[in-house]
Structure formats: C-alpha cells, structure tokens
Design a protein around this motif. Structure first.
Motif, PDB file in Angstrom:
ATOM      1  N   SER A  87      -8.639  66.471  67.350  1.00 26.54           N
ATOM      2  CA  SER A  87      -9.587  65.558  67.675  1.00 26.54           C
ATOM      3  C   SER A  87      -9.460  64.397  67.063  1.00 26.54           C
ATOM      4  N   TRP A  88      -8.679  64.179  65.716  1.00 25.64           N
ATOM      5  CA  TRP A  88      -8.151  62.720  65.463  1.00 25.64           C
ATOM      6  C   TRP A  88      -7.741  61.955  66.193  1.00 25.64           C
ATOM      7  N   LEU A  89      -6.592  62.595  66.544  1.00 28.78           N
ATOM      8  CA  LEU A  89      -5.667  61.880  68.106  1.00 28.78           C
ATOM      9  C   LEU A  89      -6.827  61.305  68.793  1.00 28.78           C
ATOM     10  N   ARG A  90      -7.310  62.112  69.047  1.00 30.17           N
ATOM     11  CA  ARG A  90      -8.135  62.231  70.816  1.00 30.17           C
ATOM     12  C   ARG A  90      -9.112  60.670  70.145  1.00 30.17           C
ATOM     13  N   ASP A  91      -9.915  60.867  69.456  1.00 31.77           N
ATOM     14  CA  ASP A  91     -10.743  59.692  68.713  1.00 31.77           C
ATOM     15  C   ASP A  91      -9.695  58.040  68.611  1.00 31.77           C
ATOM     16  N   HIS A  92      -8.719  58.145  68.662  1.00 31.78           N
ATOM     17  CA  HIS A  92      -7.644  56.594  68.324  1.00 31.78           C
ATOM     18  C   HIS A  92      -7.100  56.889  69.420  1.00 31.78           C
ATOM     19  N   SER A  93      -6.625  57.557  70.281  1.00 31.13           N
ATOM     20  CA  SER A  93      -5.568  57.561  71.458  1.00 31.13           C
ATOM     21  C   SER A  93      -5.716  55.586  71.527  1.00 31.13           C
ATOM     22  N   GLU A  94      -6.399  55.080  71.337  1.00 35.24           N
ATOM     23  CA  GLU A  94      -6.033  53.549  71.506  1.00 35.24           C
ATOM     24  C   GLU A  94      -4.712  52.613  70.937  1.00 35.24           C
ATOM     25  N   LEU A  95      -4.255  53.498  69.619  1.00 38.16           N
ATOM     26  CA  LEU A  95      -3.271  53.321  68.646  1.00 38.16           C
ATOM     27  C   LEU A  95      -2.002  53.754  69.534  1.00 38.16           C
ATOM     28  N   GLY A  96      -1.789  54.537  70.539  1.00 40.61           N
ATOM     29  CA  GLY A  96      -0.966  54.340  71.414  1.00 40.61           C
ATOM     30  C   GLY A  96      -0.158  52.654  72.091  1.00 40.61           C
ATOM     31  N   VAL A  97      -1.090  52.873  72.459  1.00 40.24           N
ATOM     32  CA  VAL A  97      -0.902  51.259  72.805  1.00 40.24           C
ATOM     33  C   VAL A  97      -0.586  50.530  72.261  1.00 40.24           C
ATOM     34  N   CYS A  98      -0.880  50.455  70.699  1.00 37.99           N
ATOM     35  CA  CYS A  98      -0.434  50.125  69.673  1.00 37.99           C
ATOM     36  C   CYS A  98       0.751  49.656  69.319  1.00 37.99           C
ATOM     37  N   VAL A  99       1.346  51.376  69.157  1.00 42.86           N
ATOM     38  CA  VAL A  99       2.979  51.404  68.907  1.00 42.86           C
ATOM     39  C   VAL A  99       4.362  50.783  70.256  1.00 42.86           C
ATOM     40  N   LEU A 100       3.169  51.305  71.828  1.00 43.95           N
ATOM     41  CA  LEU A 100       4.010  50.276  72.889  1.00 43.95           C
ATOM     42  C   LEU A 100       4.016  49.106  72.192  1.00 43.95           C
ATOM     43  N   LEU A 101       2.889  48.164  71.923  1.00 41.93           N
ATOM     44  CA  LEU A 101       3.160  46.691  71.977  1.00 41.93           C
ATOM     45  C   LEU A 101       3.950  46.363  70.676  1.00 41.93           C
ATOM     46  N   LEU A 102       4.239  47.238  69.859  1.00 40.92           N
ATOM     47  CA  LEU A 102       5.192  46.798  68.369  1.00 40.92           C
ATOM     48  C   LEU A 102       6.257  47.554  68.876  1.00 40.92           C
ATOM     49  N   ALA A 103       7.013  48.165  69.702  1.00 38.83           N
ATOM     50  CA  ALA A 103       8.309  48.798  70.057  1.00 38.83           C
ATOM     51  C   ALA A 103       8.435  47.440  71.039  1.00 38.83           C
ATOM     52  N   LEU A 104       7.467  47.036  72.266  1.00 34.83           N
ATOM     53  CA  LEU A 104       8.008  46.098  73.250  1.00 34.83           C
ATOM     54  C   LEU A 104       7.932  44.830  72.223  1.00 34.83           C
ATOM     55  N   GLY A 105       7.290  44.394  71.114  1.00 27.79           N
ATOM     56  CA  GLY A 105       7.752  43.459  70.485  1.00 27.79           C
ATOM     57  C   GLY A 105       8.498  42.485  69.506  1.00 27.79           C
ATOM     58  N   VAL A 106       9.235  44.180  69.478  1.00 27.07           N
ATOM     59  CA  VAL A 106      10.569  44.371  68.052  1.00 27.07           C
ATOM     60  C   VAL A 106      11.665  44.725  69.191  1.00 27.07           C
ATOM     61  N   LEU A 107      11.750  45.050  70.423  1.00 27.11           N
ATOM     62  CA  LEU A 107      12.598  44.696  71.692  1.00 27.11           C
ATOM     63  C   LEU A 107      12.872  43.625  71.508  1.00 27.11           C
ATOM     64  N   VAL A 108      11.888  42.748  72.229  1.00 29.07           N
ATOM     65  CA  VAL A 108      11.595  41.548  72.188  1.00 29.07           C
ATOM     66  C   VAL A 108      12.398  40.723  71.206  1.00 29.07           C
ATOM     67  N   LEU A 109      12.082  40.844  70.047  1.00 25.13           N
ATOM     68  CA  LEU A 109      12.455  39.678  69.142  1.00 25.13           C
ATOM     69  C   LEU A 109      13.892  40.014  68.701  1.00 25.13           C
ATOM     70  N   THR A 110      14.036  41.538  68.775  1.00 30.70           N
ATOM     71  CA  THR A 110      15.856  41.513  69.038  1.00 30.70           C
ATOM     72  C   THR A 110      16.596  41.335  69.329  1.00 30.70           C
ATOM     73  N   ASP A 111      16.236  41.583  70.534  1.00 31.67           N
ATOM     74  CA  ASP A 111      16.614  40.468  71.927  1.00 31.67           C
ATOM     75  C   ASP A 111      17.344  39.076  71.763  1.00 31.67           C
ATOM     76  N   ALA A 112      15.736  38.438  71.121  1.00 34.79           N
ATOM     77  CA  ALA A 112      15.707  36.445  71.273  1.00 34.79           C
ATOM     78  C   ALA A 112      16.892  36.724  69.919  1.00 34.79           C
ATOM     79  N   LEU A 113      16.609  36.993  69.484  1.00 33.04           N
ATOM     80  CA  LEU A 113      17.428  37.055  67.745  1.00 33.04           C
ATOM     81  C   LEU A 113      19.099  36.855  67.641  1.00 33.04           C
TER      82      LEU A 113
END
Length: 184
Positions: free
Chosen positions: A23-49
C-alpha cells in the motif's frame, strides 16, 4: 453497543506487513520516476565526465558543458520530486480527450508496434530505407486499426520515398537506399 450473533472470529484490525508495504509503495509510485531520473542523471554525468575531448578548445564552453548541466539538472529534479512525493505530493491523473482512462492498456497494439519498429530496424540495412520505411508506415497503420489494403501500402510507399528523397538527397543525411540506390 452491538453484540455479534454469528460464531465467526472478529476481523484482525492490524493489516499484514506485506500488504502495508504494498500500500505504501502504491501510494508513492512516483518514486519510480525519481529512481529513473536519478539513474539517467548518473549515466549522463558519468558519460560526460569520462568523455575524451581535445584539450585545445576555444572559449569557455566546451563539449562537456551541456551534458554536465543536463546531468546535474536530472539529479536536482529527481531529488526535488522525491521530496515532494515523500511530503505527500501526488501527480494529477492525465485527463485524456478521447481516451477512457478506466480501460486497461492495449498491449496487443503496443507489441505489434514494437515488433514492426524492430523489424524495420533490422531490415533497413539489407533492403534500404524506402522499403523498410514503407513496411514501417504500413505496419503502423495496420497495428493502429486501418484495414484499407487498397490504399495504405500505396500511401506508405509514397511517404517513405518522399522521406528518403528529402533526407538523403536534399538534406544530405545519408540513408541506405538498398536496391533503389542506383534508381534514385
């Protein structure tokens, strides 16, 4: 005060831990988008650096600047969104103009379109863009519900040829011509 007349046991008012977690995960499902954005940001920064660039650049802005700014932006947005979700913020449900949001997703159409797209990607090199593009356009029309077999293949072929000519001949973006390479 009410008394129970049946012999069944009283329901347990405390929910099971697994159901509570779900129930808690269902109520906070938008955290999945946060994880996706975090992973994408780390990937872009790693590639850029780790980008190998020529040190002799002109001006203060080099080729690493934009990817670093985008990567940092993704990380900041992921953090701000996570804070908002954990504070109780919820995304507003999308209101579709011509979509019944109570209906389930049409996975048959999604899988058909995915297969057609992958097939076109595989065929583009051996048969060329005009043929693969025509199959892509016609297949997409078919997957989305058009059953005009007299008209759709012709429109797909014309659209694919026009796209090929505009990109390959007018804009100078090389596309594989396949068997039509010598004709056009």
């Amino acid at each position: 005060m009410t008394t129970r007349t049946d012999s069944s046991p009283a329901p347990d008012p405390t929910p099971a831990p697994a159901a509570e977690r779900r129930s808690w995960l269902r109520d906070h499902s938008e955290l999945g988008v946060c994880v996706l954005l975090l992973a994408l940001g780390v990937l872009v920064l790693t590639d850029a650096l780790t980008m190998d660039v020529d040190i002799t650049q002109r001006g203060p802005v080099g080729p690493k600047t934009v990817p670093i700014v985008v990567g940092i932006g993704l990380l900041v947005i992921a953090a701000l969104l996570a804070v908002d979700v954990l504070r109780g913020g919820r995304g507003e449900a999308e209101g579709g103009e011509d979509i019944d949001l109570s209906e389930p997703a049409d996975w048959r159409t999604v899988l058909l379109l995915s297969g057609i797209f992958l097939g076109a990607a595989v065929l583009i090199e051996p048969v060329g863009f005009p043929v693969a593009g025509a199959l892509l356009f016609w297949g997409a029309a078919f997957a989305l519900g058009s059953r005009r077999l007299d008209r759709d293949p012709l429109i797909a072929a014309v659209l694919s040829l026009i796209t090929y000519i505009v990109f390959d001949k007018l804009l100078g973006v090389p596309l594989p011509g396949g068997p039509l390479m010598g004709v056009l």
